[in-house]
Each structure stands twice: as C-alpha cells, then as structure tokens.
Design an enzyme around this catalytic site. Sequence first.
Site, PDB file in Angstrom:
ATOM      1  N   CYS A 119       0.821  -1.224   0.000  1.00 51.39           N
ATOM      2  CA  CYS A 119       0.000   0.000   0.000  1.00 51.39           C
ATOM      3  C   CYS A 119       0.853   1.271   0.000  1.00 51.39           C
ATOM      4  CB  CYS A 119      -0.931   0.007   1.205  1.00 51.39           C
ATOM      5  SG  CYS A 119      -2.129  -1.321   1.150  1.00 51.39           S
ATOM      6  N   HIS A 258      -3.021   7.437   2.421  1.00 55.23           N
ATOM      7  CA  HIS A 258      -3.458   6.109   1.955  1.00 55.23           C
ATOM      8  C   HIS A 258      -4.866   5.881   2.480  1.00 55.23           C
ATOM      9  CE1 HIS A 258      -3.803   1.987   1.048  1.00 55.23           C
ATOM     10  NE2 HIS A 258      -3.623   1.554   2.285  1.00 55.23           N
ATOM     11  N   ASN A 288     -10.105   0.205  -0.169  1.00 54.74           N
ATOM     12  CA  ASN A 288      -8.631   0.215  -0.152  1.00 54.74           C
ATOM     13  C   ASN A 288      -8.118  -0.406  -1.455  1.00 54.74           C
ATOM     14  OD1 ASN A 288      -5.913  -0.128   0.283  1.00 54.74           O
ATOM     15  ND2 ASN A 288      -6.118  -1.077   2.301  1.00 54.74           N
TER      16      ASN A 288
HETATM   17  C1  LIG Z   1     -10.433  -4.885   9.974  1.00 49.59           C
HETATM   18  C2  LIG Z   1     -11.045  -3.866  10.941  1.00 49.59           C
HETATM   19  C3  LIG Z   1     -12.026  -2.996  10.202  1.00 49.59           C
HETATM   20  C4  LIG Z   1     -11.791  -4.633  12.007  1.00 49.59           C
HETATM   21  O1  LIG Z   1     -12.360  -3.710  12.920  1.00 49.59           O
HETATM   22  P1  LIG Z   1     -12.269  -3.974  14.489  1.00 49.59           P
HETATM   23  O2  LIG Z   1     -13.027  -2.901  15.126  1.00 49.59           O
HETATM   24  O3  LIG Z   1     -10.809  -4.130  14.832  1.00 49.59           O
HETATM   25  O4  LIG Z   1     -13.036  -5.321  14.620  1.00 49.59           O
HETATM   26  P2  LIG Z   1     -12.518  -6.727  15.203  1.00 49.59           P
HETATM   27  O5  LIG Z   1     -11.469  -7.302  14.317  1.00 49.59           O
HETATM   28  O6  LIG Z   1     -12.204  -6.531  16.642  1.00 49.59           O
HETATM   29  O7  LIG Z   1     -13.808  -7.592  15.051  1.00 49.59           O
HETATM   30  C5  LIG Z   1     -14.983  -7.291  15.774  1.00 49.59           C
HETATM   31  C6  LIG Z   1     -16.020  -8.312  15.417  1.00 49.59           C
HETATM   32  O8  LIG Z   1     -16.503  -8.054  14.100  1.00 49.59           O
HETATM   33  C7  LIG Z   1     -16.457  -9.248  13.329  1.00 49.59           C
HETATM   34  N1  LIG Z   1     -16.273  -8.927  11.930  1.00 49.59           N
HETATM   35  C8  LIG Z   1     -15.107  -8.860  11.220  1.00 49.59           C
HETATM   36  N2  LIG Z   1     -15.385  -8.525   9.949  1.00 49.59           N
HETATM   37  C9  LIG Z   1     -16.714  -8.358   9.858  1.00 49.59           C
HETATM   38  C10 LIG Z   1     -17.583  -8.012   8.822  1.00 49.59           C
HETATM   39  N3  LIG Z   1     -17.144  -7.739   7.572  1.00 49.59           N
HETATM   40  N4  LIG Z   1     -18.901  -7.911   9.081  1.00 49.59           N
HETATM   41  C11 LIG Z   1     -19.381  -8.163  10.315  1.00 49.59           C
HETATM   42  N5  LIG Z   1     -18.595  -8.513  11.338  1.00 49.59           N
HETATM   43  C12 LIG Z   1     -17.288  -8.611  11.120  1.00 49.59           C
HETATM   44  C13 LIG Z   1     -15.306 -10.023  13.915  1.00 49.59           C
HETATM   45  O9  LIG Z   1     -15.437 -11.385  13.610  1.00 49.59           O
HETATM   46  C14 LIG Z   1     -15.484  -9.746  15.387  1.00 49.59           C
HETATM   47  O10 LIG Z   1     -16.496 -10.575  15.873  1.00 49.59           O
HETATM   48  P3  LIG Z   1     -16.359 -11.234  17.345  1.00 49.59           P
HETATM   49  O11 LIG Z   1     -16.309 -10.062  18.282  1.00 49.59           O
HETATM   50  O12 LIG Z   1     -17.605 -12.061  17.430  1.00 49.59           O
HETATM   51  O13 LIG Z   1     -15.094 -12.016  17.316  1.00 49.59           O
HETATM   52  C15 LIG Z   1      -9.939  -3.000  11.606  1.00 49.59           C
HETATM   53  O14 LIG Z   1      -9.150  -3.794  12.457  1.00 49.59           O
HETATM   54  C16 LIG Z   1      -9.045  -2.352  10.607  1.00 49.59           C
HETATM   55  O15 LIG Z   1      -9.479  -1.512   9.837  1.00 49.59           O
HETATM   56  N6  LIG Z   1      -7.753  -2.693  10.603  1.00 49.59           N
HETATM   57  C17 LIG Z   1      -6.819  -2.155   9.616  1.00 49.59           C
HETATM   58  C18 LIG Z   1      -6.982  -2.915   8.346  1.00 49.59           C
HETATM   59  C19 LIG Z   1      -6.319  -2.243   7.202  1.00 49.59           C
HETATM   60  O16 LIG Z   1      -6.487  -1.067   7.014  1.00 49.59           O
HETATM   61  N7  LIG Z   1      -5.572  -3.018   6.405  1.00 49.59           N
HETATM   62  C20 LIG Z   1      -4.899  -2.544   5.261  1.00 49.59           C
HETATM   63  C21 LIG Z   1      -3.799  -1.623   5.668  1.00 49.59           C
HETATM   64  S1  LIG Z   1      -2.870  -1.101   4.325  1.00 49.59           S
END
Ligand SMILES: CC(C)(COP(=O)(O)OP(=O)(O)OC[C@H]1O[C@@H](n2cnc3c(N)ncnc32)[C@H](O)[C@@H]1OP(=O)(O)O)[C@@H](O)C(=O)NCCC(=O)NCCS
Length: 331
Positions: A119, A258, A288
Amino acid sequence: MKSDFEIRVIGTGSALPVKVWSNAELIAARGLESSDEWIRERTGIAQRYIVGEGETTFTLARDAVAKAMASAGVGPEHIGVLIVATCTPDLSFPSVAALVHGDLKLAHNCVVLDVNAACSGFVHALAVARGLLLAGTAEYAVVVGAETFSNLVDWNDRATCVLFGDGAGAVVLKKDTRTQGHKAQGVLSIDMGADGTCAPQLMSSGGVARGRVAGTVLMNGREVYKHAVRQMGSKVEAGKLLDEAGLTVADVNWVVPHQANLRIIEAAAQGLGISMDKFVVTVDQHANTSAATIPLALDVAVRDGRIQAGDVVMLQAFGAGFAWSGAVIRW
Ligand SMILES: CC(C)(COP(=O)(O)OP(=O)(O)OC[C@H]1O[C@@H](n2cnc3c(N)ncnc32)[C@H](O)[C@@H]1OP(=O)(O)O)[C@@H](O)C(=O)NCCC(=O)NCCS
C-alpha cells in the site's frame, strides 16, 4: 535533496473497473455474514469497484497512464521512465510496466519497472522516479499505482474481503531547471522506512516459493490499525518531512493519505493536528486499492478543482511490510 532541478507533477489520470459493488450487493453476492452498517461504521467504506472480464491490473494501469499523459499533453515518445507500483501484477514477470510500455508504444529508451511496497508503493515509486529523473537525461516520467486486490482476497474471510477494491491512478512528472528566486515547485521532500519484523501481520499466503500460486490476504487487522495510526498520525514524522521541504504544518493545503479506513485517517488527522477538511477522502467510494489509493485520490481532487497550482500537498502511505512513506509536493 538539493538540486538545480525540480520534479513537477504536470498531469494526473485514473481508471476504475466498470462494475461498482455497494456493501449490500457484495454481501449478497458473496454470501457474507456482514452488514452495510458494520462495514460503514468500522471502515467508512460504502462501495468498491471490482474487475470483470477483460479487466486486469495491466489494463487499469494502461488506461490511467493514457489519461495522465493526455492531461499533461505529453506523448508516449517523450516518457523516459515508467514505474508501476503494484503487488497484484498480472504475471510474475514481465512487469506490469513492460506490458503498459508495449501497449502504449512508449519510447525504446524508456526505463520500465514495477515497485512492490504494497500500500506504500506509490510514494516509493515516486521516490525512484524522482531519483532516475535527477540522475539521468530523461525529461518525463510516469508513476502509477495499480492493483486488483479482488484477485487476492479470500472471499470467505469477511474481516478482509470487504476492505479492498480495484483501481489505478497515475501522475506525469517533468524535470525542469529550478528558477532562482521562485518558490521551489514539485516534489519537495520524500521520507520512507519500514518495520520488517511486522511483515507477518499483513501478507499474502502464497507466491512463487509457496505452491506457485498468488495466495490470499492474511491480516491481523488490529495490529495493522494500531501501527497505521501511530505512523500516519506522527507529528514527528510529518515534521521531518515538512522541515526538509522548508515548510510547517500550517503551510499544508491538502493531505492525501493512503485510503485504508476512514477511522485510521481521522485518527491520523487528530494526531497531526490537521483538520479533516484538509484531507482528501475517497475510501468511501473506492475502498482500499492499495498502491492505487493515493494517485486515485489525487486525480479526483485535481479534477474536481480542490488541488490547485501552488497548493502544498502532503502524501502519507502505510502498508504491508510494514513499509511507510510520505512526500510533500508543491502542485
Ligand atoms: C479490519 C477492521 C475494520 C476490524 O475492525 P475492528 O473494530 O478491529 O473489529 P474486530 O477485528 O475486533 O472484530 C470485531 C467483530 O466483528 C467481526 N467482523 C469482522 N469482519 C466483519 C464483517 N465484515 N462484518 C461483520 N462482522 C465482522 C469479527 O469477527 C469480530 O467478531 P467477534 O467479536 O464475534 O469475534 C480493523 O481492524 C481495521 O481496519 N484494521 C486495519 C486494516 C487495514 O487497514 N488493512 C490494510 C492496511 S494497508
């Protein structure tokens, strides 16, 4: 980097797949246990574009390059450097840049290469292009970010597959002699780095040495989030970048970060003490698109008239590696 030359951005272009998928459409088509509400709340993403028949990283890159050259008014025979930032190339080799070179019939002595810094790739590619222009005789370069993450995500992993989209963006650079007594134009500073110990936090499960298939995205979302906010929201890092450009935060007209997640961008804005009004945000529309997010957002903000000649634009990138990069450009 002090020089008698300056490297200006003289054109932008972008390309998106034909088909756009709203959150609801994607959830229904892929049978995901998710909701439009969850995706919007956690990421700010409302839709993404996904390649269909005949569309690849190469075709998106090619179309973005053609548009950028048209907006710059520069023909293919003048381009001396073409760099494509991508981690989703059509083939292991040759490079996407070589495929674009062949299709657009660029000059025989044009340097073509791909850069993979995930990225963060577009700003890394910008740094390489600037270096080649300053070191050589070429006058024009094209820098592209192009990706098709839809071919790399695991469509059964709801925590990653909803985050990504496909697209490409490109800029044309021109080397000019610096005019004494005028404010420096173009790329004023670039800073880059990495924390390779974090590589396992965001990676592809496959590759040439792993079953000869590309694999799918493996991601520790929380770790990525934490590091992205720390890096992109760092006043110290932004200060170094602006200092090298002879500027301060108050001089910044636009930040083009980004586009991974709206919450990451908002947290970075808070960390930097820069109002969200100055951030160009496209993650809601494109999701993204990895190395393509920044040039795509630049093209949007140039074409809708937000970024004007003379504006100070700060680019901020972060991604797998963890590789990070930033640049300051006077437009
Ligand atoms: C991925 C991201 C959105 C997840 O958000 P979060 O607030 O951290 O959520 P969590 O991972 O703690 O998951 C919370 C719950 O939502 C669930 N969940 C994950 N994806 C889901 C989706 N698409 N829809 C519904 N629920 C979802 C998880 O399973 C978890 O459930 P649980 O509590 O029963 O285990 C966040 O971590 C993020 O944006 N990270 C950076 C990712 C990124 O930008 N990557 C590229 C960088 S270049």
